[in-house]
Design an enzyme around this catalytic site. Structure first.
Site, short mmCIF file in Angstrom:
data_model
loop_
_atom_site.label_atom_id
_atom_site.label_comp_id
_atom_site.label_asym_id
_atom_site.label_seq_id
_atom_site.Cartn_x
_atom_site.Cartn_y
_atom_site.Cartn_z
N GLY A 190 0.84 -1.19 0.00
CA GLY A 190 0.00 0.00 0.00
C GLY A 190 0.87 1.24 0.00
O GLY A 190 2.03 1.22 -0.44
N GLY A 191 0.32 2.30 0.55
CA GLY A 191 1.05 3.58 0.58
C GLY A 191 2.36 3.49 1.34
O GLY A 191 3.25 4.32 1.16
N GLY A 239 24.63 11.92 -29.78
CA GLY A 239 24.20 12.58 -28.55
C GLY A 239 24.71 11.86 -27.32
O GLY A 239 24.96 12.47 -26.27
N ALA A 240 24.88 10.55 -27.45
CA ALA A 240 25.34 9.76 -26.30
C ALA A 240 26.75 10.17 -25.89
O ALA A 240 27.11 10.09 -24.72
CB ALA A 240 25.27 8.28 -26.61
C1 HXC Z 1 -3.18 -4.36 12.58
C2 HXC Z 1 -2.21 -6.26 11.81
C3 HXC Z 1 -2.04 -5.68 10.54
C4 HXC Z 1 -2.49 -4.35 10.35
C5 HXC Z 1 -1.23 -7.66 10.47
N1 HXC Z 1 -1.69 -7.48 11.71
N2 HXC Z 1 -1.44 -6.57 9.74
N3 HXC Z 1 -2.77 -5.61 12.82
N4 HXC Z 1 -3.05 -3.73 11.40
N5 HXC Z 1 -2.33 -3.74 9.20
C6 HXC Z 1 -1.63 -8.43 12.80
C7 HXC Z 1 -2.50 -9.64 12.60
O1 HXC Z 1 -3.79 -9.38 13.07
C8 HXC Z 1 -1.79 -10.69 13.44
O2 HXC Z 1 -2.09 -10.48 14.78
C9 HXC Z 1 -0.35 -10.32 13.27
O3 HXC Z 1 -0.32 -8.95 12.84
C10 HXC Z 1 0.35 -11.14 12.20
O4 HXC Z 1 -0.45 -11.16 11.06
P1 HXC Z 1 -0.79 -12.50 10.28
O5 HXC Z 1 -1.86 -12.16 9.33
O6 HXC Z 1 -1.01 -13.60 11.24
O7 HXC Z 1 0.60 -12.75 9.56
P2 HXC Z 1 0.87 -13.32 8.11
O8 HXC Z 1 0.03 -14.52 7.86
O9 HXC Z 1 2.34 -13.44 8.00
O10 HXC Z 1 0.35 -12.20 7.12
C11 HXC Z 1 0.97 -10.91 7.10
C12 HXC Z 1 0.15 -9.91 6.26
C13 HXC Z 1 -1.31 -9.93 6.75
C14 HXC Z 1 0.21 -10.36 4.80
C15 HXC Z 1 0.82 -8.58 6.40
O11 HXC Z 1 -1.31 -9.78 8.16
C16 HXC Z 1 -2.11 -8.84 6.15
O12 HXC Z 1 -2.54 -8.96 5.00
N6 HXC Z 1 -2.33 -7.76 6.91
C17 HXC Z 1 -3.13 -6.67 6.50
C18 HXC Z 1 -2.41 -5.86 5.48
C19 HXC Z 1 -3.17 -4.62 5.12
O13 HXC Z 1 -4.19 -4.69 4.44
N7 HXC Z 1 -2.71 -3.46 5.66
C20 HXC Z 1 -3.31 -2.23 5.43
C21 HXC Z 1 -2.84 -1.84 4.05
S1 HXC Z 1 -3.31 -0.21 3.65
P3 HXC Z 1 -2.00 -11.64 15.86
O14 HXC Z 1 -2.59 -11.05 17.09
O15 HXC Z 1 -2.79 -12.78 15.30
O16 HXC Z 1 -0.55 -11.97 16.00
C22 HXC Z 1 -2.01 0.62 4.11
C23 HXC Z 1 -2.15 2.01 3.75
C24 HXC Z 1 -0.93 2.76 4.04
O17 HXC Z 1 -1.08 0.18 4.65
C25 HXC Z 1 -1.15 4.11 3.48
C26 HXC Z 1 -0.01 5.00 3.66
C27 HXC Z 1 -0.26 6.28 2.97
#
Ligand code: HXC
Length: 517
Positions: free
Chosen positions: A171-172, A407-408
């Site tokens: 993402g961002g 040019g290069a």
């Molecule tokens: C809160 C999160 C989290 C998040 C993971 N966790 N991502 N908690 N916010 N964004 C937590 C899970 O609940 C879990 O908690 C622990 O971290 C580990 O995650 P798992 O899913 O068990 O690990 P894994 O299977 O390795 O998968 C990792 C992952 C997946 C691929 C990153 O967790 C995931 O898809 N997370 C969400 C990603 C996402 O959509 N993020 C927001 C994107 S938008 P527990 O308690 O079970 O250990 C964004 C915008 C940014 O980031 C913009 C900036 C401008």
């Protein structure tokens, strides 16, 4: 509370903070072949030098059950220490705490060390391993990201910023590393993308894995997003340390000067490296390894597998850090195209921002022709490299090994755009274009009227070659400072950079330049 109890509280909290999200999550991290945030810092920093800041920070979110779940440090270890004896600021995201996700407080911790790094003039290293925005915090998290992006931009060109991606970065969140100077990725355990495989599937109906979409391989070969693809985390951190060793602490500092004992700097292997046949390729790496200190070992190639028709990387000559930029005749005949121009332009700008002299090797037949290149903007993108060289005020030395056409020739650090010392080997061909094409244009009438068109074409081609496909016209004009024997190149280059060590030149005052983006 007694004094003993107070100290026991500190000890208990410290132990709790060191455990991050707990032993089972640490085990899970190890099972994935990944190190923890603290293990990474231990590898990076000189032993015993790391000082942590914000170990007891906790998030402030009360929604979605987070009022009952706290971890000291809130998913990121931040602080400072030394790498190779020099001050470095670091943040290391802790995947064991909410997946390393970025909360408002997590962002504040990162910003705090970024502010310190900027005020004190030392590099910032980010070790990224994060599930992105802390979903429970909503816009607070987005604000935190923006605070980091802003600081990345303000710090750009002031202190070196290096991002190592050691897990998810999606993402961002990708835009902080993207603004930093260098991105390193670990193969198979890290990925970067703006939208993940599920969104891609919904929108474009493409089936793609995270690794194929945004793994180290994709970004080191296809997109060029990452500068280094590392087989594992240890290699990644070792390379990061090596990279830092070539760099100054900030834009007002000079790169470290290593001790250098002059010896016999003749390199006989260079004498026969360029083939007699001008169309036969050779590997420009061989030239670089012969010229720089410590040969191949001493050359840290950047973007090794991306736009391989251009080679860029850090090295030392006579103990001085230099940025090497070189055409690679073994790939696409060394033509300049969009990717190689952008790759080299960014590298040149980095070196110039941080007082790292430029050493340029030239063997370029011209720009790559074709509709693909023209329609995707070789004009604008080629101009980036030209612009970057024109603007660079660091010491600049050029060695033309063979072709420097059209040019290069101008673009590749020619005298005309500010290079300080321009050398050519006797095999150099410095001309507007290749003899075949030139003869076709300027002797069209003679060739058409000749009884034997082909023989006449060949004769005119030879004439052109003899007159122009040499370094002599350019040397007579002073566009080339010296025509040198290839085997003397290392000696000449060391001497030239020593002579240029106090070079002082500046650009006219302006708000900022307007690079053709
Ligand atoms: C809160 C999160 C989290 C998040 C993971 N966790 N991502 N908690 N916010 N964004 C937590 C899970 O609940 C879990 O908690 C622990 O971290 C580990 O995650 P798992 O899913 O068990 O690990 P894994 O299977 O390795 O998968 C990792 C992952 C997946 C691929 C990153 O967790 C995931 O898809 N997370 C969400 C990603 C996402 O959509 N993020 C927001 C994107 S938008 P527990 O308690 O079970 O250990 C964004 C915008 C940014 O980031 C913009 C900036 C401008």
């Amino acid at each position: 509370m007694t004094k003993t109890e107070k100290i026991a509280t500190l000890e208990r909290k410290t132990a709790e903070a060191l455990l991050g999200g707990g032993q089972s999550r640490i085990d899970a991290q190890h099972k994935k072949g990944k190190l923890t945030a603290r293990e990474r810092i231990d590898l990076l920093m000189d032993p015993g030098s790391f000082e942590e800041i914000g170990q007891f920070v906790m998030h402030r979110c009360k929604d979605f059950g987070l009022d009952k779940e706290y971890y000291l440090g809130d998913g990121v270890v931040t602080g400072y220490g030394t790498v190779n004896g020099r001050l470095v600021y670091v943040f290391s995201q802790d995947f064991t705490v909410f997946g390393g996700s970025l909360s408002e407080t997590h962002a504040e911790k990162i910003c705090k060390i970024m502010d310190l790094a900027l005020k004190n003039g030392a590099p910032i290293v980010g070790l990224n391993d994060s599930g992105g925005a802390r979903i429970q915090e909503g816009v607070n998290s987005l604000g935190g990201y923006a605070d980091i992006f802003y600081r990345n931009t303000i710090a750009s060109g002031v202190v070196p910023q290096i991002s190592a991606i050691m897990g998810p970065c999606a993402g961002g969140a990708v835009y902080s590393p993207a603004i930093t100077d260098f991105i390193m990725m670990v193969e198979n355990t890290s990925y970067m993308f703006v939208t993940g495989p599920n969104v891609v599937k919904t929108v474009t109906h493409e089936d793609v894995t995270s690794e194929d979409l945004g793994g180290a391989s994709a970004h080191s070969t296809k997109s060029g997003v990452t500068h280094f693809s590392c087989p594992n985390e240890v290699d990644c951190i070792m390379r990061l340390k090596k990279l830092l060793s070539y760099l100054p602490q900030n834009c007002d500092d000079e790169p470290p000067l290593l001790p250098y004992e002059p010896g016999d700097e003749t390199r006989p292997a260079l004498a026969n490296l360029v083939p007699d046949n001008p169309n036969q390729p050779y590997d420009m790496h061989e030239v670089i390894y012969e010229v720089v200190d410590q040969g191949e070992e001493g050359f840290l190639e950047v973007h090794k597998n991306f736009a391989e028709n251009m080679i860029v990387g850090f090295a030392r000559v006579g103990g001085r850090s230099v940025g090497v930029v070189a055409n690679q005749p073994a790939v696409l005949a060394g033509c300049l195209d969009i990717n190689s121009s952008v790759k080299a332009a960014r590298f040149v700008r980095f070196c110039d921002a941080f007082n790292i002299p430029l050493l340029v090797f030239v063997d370029v037949p011209g720009f790559l022709p074709g509709t693909d290149q023209e329609w995707r903007g070789i004009i604008t993108n080629g101009a980036k490299l030209l612009y970057a060289f024109c603007e660079a005020t660091v010491p600049r030395v050029t060695v033309i090994t063979r072709k420097a056409y059209g040019g290069a020739y101008d673009v590749m650090n020619s005298k005309h755009i500010g290079a300080d010392m321009n050398y050519a080997w006797p095999s150099a061909e410095i001309a507007v274009m290749g003899a075949k094409g030139a003869a076709e244009i300027i002797f069209r009438k003679e060739i058409a009227e000749a009884a034997d068109h082909e023989a006449m074409h060949k004769q005119k081609e030879d004439e052109y070659n003899q007159k122009f496909a040499t370094p002599w016209r350019a040397a007579h004009r002073g566009f080339i400072d010296e025509v040198i024997l290839p085997e003397n190149t290392r000696k000449k280059v060391i001497t030239a950079f020593k002579m240029l060590a106090n070079k002082a030149t500046s650009l006219p005052p302006k708000k900022h330049s307007n690079l053709p983006l």
